[in-house]
Design a protein around this motif. Structure first.
Motif, PDB file in Angstrom:
ATOM      1  N   UNK A 107     -18.716 -11.309   0.442  1.00 27.33           N
ATOM      2  CA  UNK A 107     -20.155 -11.461   0.639  1.00 27.33           C
ATOM      3  C   UNK A 107     -20.809 -10.100   0.844  1.00 27.33           C
ATOM      4  N   UNK A 108     -22.076 -10.014   0.470  1.00 26.41           N
ATOM      5  CA  UNK A 108     -22.821  -8.756   0.557  1.00 26.41           C
ATOM      6  C   UNK A 108     -22.854  -8.261   2.001  1.00 26.41           C
ATOM      7  N   UNK A 109     -22.682  -6.959   2.161  1.00 23.93           N
ATOM      8  CA  UNK A 109     -22.722  -6.352   3.485  1.00 23.93           C
ATOM      9  C   UNK A 109     -21.364  -6.235   4.147  1.00 23.93           C
ATOM     10  N   UNK A 110     -20.365  -6.955   3.628  1.00 21.35           N
ATOM     11  CA  UNK A 110     -19.006  -6.868   4.179  1.00 21.35           C
ATOM     12  C   UNK A 110     -18.259  -5.718   3.514  1.00 21.35           C
ATOM     13  N   UNK A 111     -17.337  -5.115   4.249  1.00 22.61           N
ATOM     14  CA  UNK A 111     -16.557  -4.024   3.662  1.00 22.61           C
ATOM     15  C   UNK A 111     -15.371  -3.676   4.549  1.00 22.61           C
ATOM     16  N   UNK A 112     -14.398  -3.003   3.945  1.00 23.52           N
ATOM     17  CA  UNK A 112     -13.313  -2.332   4.659  1.00 23.52           C
ATOM     18  C   UNK A 112     -13.544  -0.837   4.492  1.00 23.52           C
ATOM     19  N   UNK A 113     -13.519  -0.104   5.580  1.00 23.00           N
ATOM     20  CA  UNK A 113     -13.663   1.348   5.532  1.00 23.00           C
ATOM     21  C   UNK A 113     -12.435   1.993   6.177  1.00 23.00           C
ATOM     22  N   UNK A 114     -12.146   3.221   5.781  1.00 21.50           N
ATOM     23  CA  UNK A 114     -10.943   3.912   6.228  1.00 21.50           C
ATOM     24  C   UNK A 114     -11.298   5.159   7.033  1.00 21.50           C
ATOM     25  N   UNK A 115     -10.475   5.433   8.033  1.00 17.19           N
ATOM     26  CA  UNK A 115     -10.626   6.648   8.841  1.00 17.19           C
ATOM     27  C   UNK A 115      -9.257   7.014   9.384  1.00 17.19           C
ATOM     28  N   UNK A 116      -9.201   8.082  10.192  1.00 19.50           N
ATOM     29  CA  UNK A 116      -7.911   8.450  10.776  1.00 19.50           C
ATOM     30  C   UNK A 116      -7.450   7.444  11.829  1.00 19.50           C
ATOM     31  N   UNK A 129       5.566  -1.570   2.748  1.00 19.09           N
ATOM     32  CA  UNK A 129       4.143  -1.282   2.599  1.00 19.09           C
ATOM     33  C   UNK A 129       3.951   0.200   2.315  1.00 19.09           C
ATOM     34  N   UNK A 130       3.076   0.510   1.372  1.00 23.44           N
ATOM     35  CA  UNK A 130       2.741   1.892   1.060  1.00 23.44           C
ATOM     36  C   UNK A 130       1.370   2.201   1.657  1.00 23.44           C
ATOM     37  N   UNK A 131       1.313   3.301   2.417  1.00 24.19           N
ATOM     38  CA  UNK A 131       0.030   3.719   2.976  1.00 24.19           C
ATOM     39  C   UNK A 131      -0.461   2.854   4.107  1.00 24.19           C
ATOM     40  N   UNK A 132       0.457   2.312   4.898  1.00 25.32           N
ATOM     41  CA  UNK A 132       0.067   1.417   5.983  1.00 25.32           C
ATOM     42  C   UNK A 132      -0.624   2.089   7.145  1.00 25.32           C
ATOM     43  N   UNK A 133      -0.660   3.424   7.174  1.00 24.81           N
ATOM     44  CA  UNK A 133      -1.366   4.138   8.237  1.00 24.81           C
ATOM     45  C   UNK A 133      -2.817   4.424   7.869  1.00 24.81           C
ATOM     46  N   UNK A 134      -3.142   4.424   6.559  1.00 27.65           N
ATOM     47  CA  UNK A 134      -4.492   4.650   6.034  1.00 27.65           C
ATOM     48  C   UNK A 134      -5.021   6.041   6.342  1.00 27.65           C
ATOM     49  N   UNK A 135      -4.151   6.986   6.674  1.00 24.70           N
ATOM     50  CA  UNK A 135      -4.626   8.302   7.121  1.00 24.70           C
ATOM     51  C   UNK A 135      -5.103   9.166   5.959  1.00 24.70           C
ATOM     52  N   UNK A 136      -4.326   9.225   4.883  1.00 20.96           N
ATOM     53  CA  UNK A 136      -4.665  10.117   3.781  1.00 20.96           C
ATOM     54  C   UNK A 136      -5.269   9.350   2.607  1.00 20.96           C
ATOM     55  N   UNK A 137      -5.866  10.101   1.689  1.00 20.34           N
ATOM     56  CA  UNK A 137      -6.425   9.495   0.475  1.00 20.34           C
ATOM     57  C   UNK A 137      -5.321   8.821  -0.330  1.00 20.34           C
ATOM     58  N   UNK A 138      -4.124   9.413  -0.304  1.00 21.87           N
ATOM     59  CA  UNK A 138      -2.982   8.827  -1.003  1.00 21.87           C
ATOM     60  C   UNK A 138      -2.605   7.479  -0.385  1.00 21.87           C
ATOM     61  N   UNK A 139      -2.636   7.387   0.952  1.00 22.11           N
ATOM     62  CA  UNK A 139      -2.372   6.118   1.638  1.00 22.11           C
ATOM     63  C   UNK A 139      -3.355   5.051   1.168  1.00 22.11           C
ATOM     64  N   UNK A 140      -4.630   5.392   1.210  1.00 26.86           N
ATOM     65  CA  UNK A 140      -5.695   4.435   0.940  1.00 26.86           C
ATOM     66  C   UNK A 140      -5.699   3.960  -0.508  1.00 26.86           C
ATOM     67  N   UNK A 141      -5.212   4.810  -1.412  1.00 24.62           N
ATOM     68  CA  UNK A 141      -5.195   4.454  -2.834  1.00 24.62           C
ATOM     69  C   UNK A 141      -4.244   3.305  -3.133  1.00 24.62           C
ATOM     70  N   UNK A 142      -3.341   2.993  -2.199  1.00 27.79           N
ATOM     71  CA  UNK A 142      -2.401   1.887  -2.407  1.00 27.79           C
ATOM     72  C   UNK A 142      -3.036   0.518  -2.161  1.00 27.79           C
TER      73      UNK A 142
END
Length: 285
Positions: A145-154, A125-138
């Motif tokens: 459905x409307x209103x659902x989302x995945x968001x990223x943070x440290x 897995x690439x970017x499995x920690x989701x910490x950096x923008x580079x991680x999240x870009x993977x």
């Protein structure tokens, strides 16, 4: 006559006081012997002969009725004797929480230094920690459905608001076994599912719910997990069966050499604050 009556009254009073004292002792949980006054959480760490970066954790059993462990990715319910794999080089702090009678607990820690990574079990897995923008870009999103989302943070990747998924492509070898895992946390949900898939079709080209390859693991409030707060490895706390094995297992195998897609999706009444994942792994077994 009066002396006799007074004597009897005195005896009754003494008996009542004695019984009251006994009742008072029984009502005091600190004195009833049901709660342990001290807990020994000590444990040993022993390398497993013939296995790379694999260790046996053995807790002392006296006075302990349950064990929880944390190898750095969150606490999970385990056994008194636990086998762990630490495939990546680094220094790990292992924490054992011993639980005794009456819910009394104690913690003990030990450090394990892993000198070299296991080349056969590197994380695909690439970017499995989701910490950096580079991680999240993977990772790519699929919003159902409307209103659902995945968001990223440290803290990791968090799904909220309904049905949504994230995925990435993974290169695999035919007939080789792999394990999938992640650390997951969140509050109590209702009518919620959280599912992990590893399929051959690209989620971006799949209409409707992604189900290719069948579920590998997950949470499901109808199945008995996720309706209380969760924290720990999904492989340890999940209750969704691996479709290919009809049993709880995070092991997968494929009939191709090439790309498969690790898809993680959730929906329904997700807990307030969402469900968060981090330390996502896809490793050779």
């Amino acid at each position: 006559m009066n002396l006799s009556i007074n004597f009897k009254k005195g005896m009754y009073l003494m008996l009542a006081l004695a019984l009251g004292s006994l009742t008072g002792c029984d009502d005091d949980p600190a004195n009833n012997g049901l709660t342990a006054s001290s807990v020994d959480a000590s444990f040993t760490v022993t390398p497993v002969a013939g296995a790379v970066n694999t260790y046996l954790l053995t807790a002392q059993p006296k006075g302990v009725i349950a064990s929880k462990w944390n190898t750095g990715d969150g606490t999970y319910q385990g056994k008194m004797i636990e086998t762990i794999s630490l495939p990546d080089a680094g220094t790990y702090t292992i924490t054992h929480t011993a639980i005794a009678a009456g819910g009394a607990t104690a913690n003990a820690t030990a450090q394990v230094v892993v000198a070299n990574s296991d080349p056969a079990k590197g994380n695909l897995v690439k970017g499995g920690s989701f910490i950096t923008a580079e991680d999240r870009a993977n990772w790519k999103k699929v919003i159902y459905n409307a209103g659902a989302d995945w968001t990223y943070s440290d803290k990791g990747a968090t799904v909220s608001g309904g049905h949504a998924g994230i995925y990435q492509a993974i290169d695999v070898v035919k007939d080789r076994e792999y394990t999938i895992d992640m650390t997951i946390s969140g509050g109590a949900s209702s009518d919620m599912w959280f599912e992990v898939y590893a399929g051959k079709s690209d989620p971006a080209t799949t209409s409707g719910d992604y189900k290719d390859g069948g579920t590998v693991m997950g949470l499901n409030t109808w199945g008995g997990c996720g309706n209380a707060p969760v924290s720990g490895k999904l492989s340890a706390i999940g209750c969704v069966k691996n479709a290919s094995k009809d049993a709880i297992s995070n092991v997968v195998k494929f009939d191709i050499t090439g790309k498969v897609y690790l898809m993680i999706r959730s929906g329904g009444g997700i807990a307030a604050g969402g469900i968060t994942i981090k330390s996502v792994e896809f490793r050779g077994k």
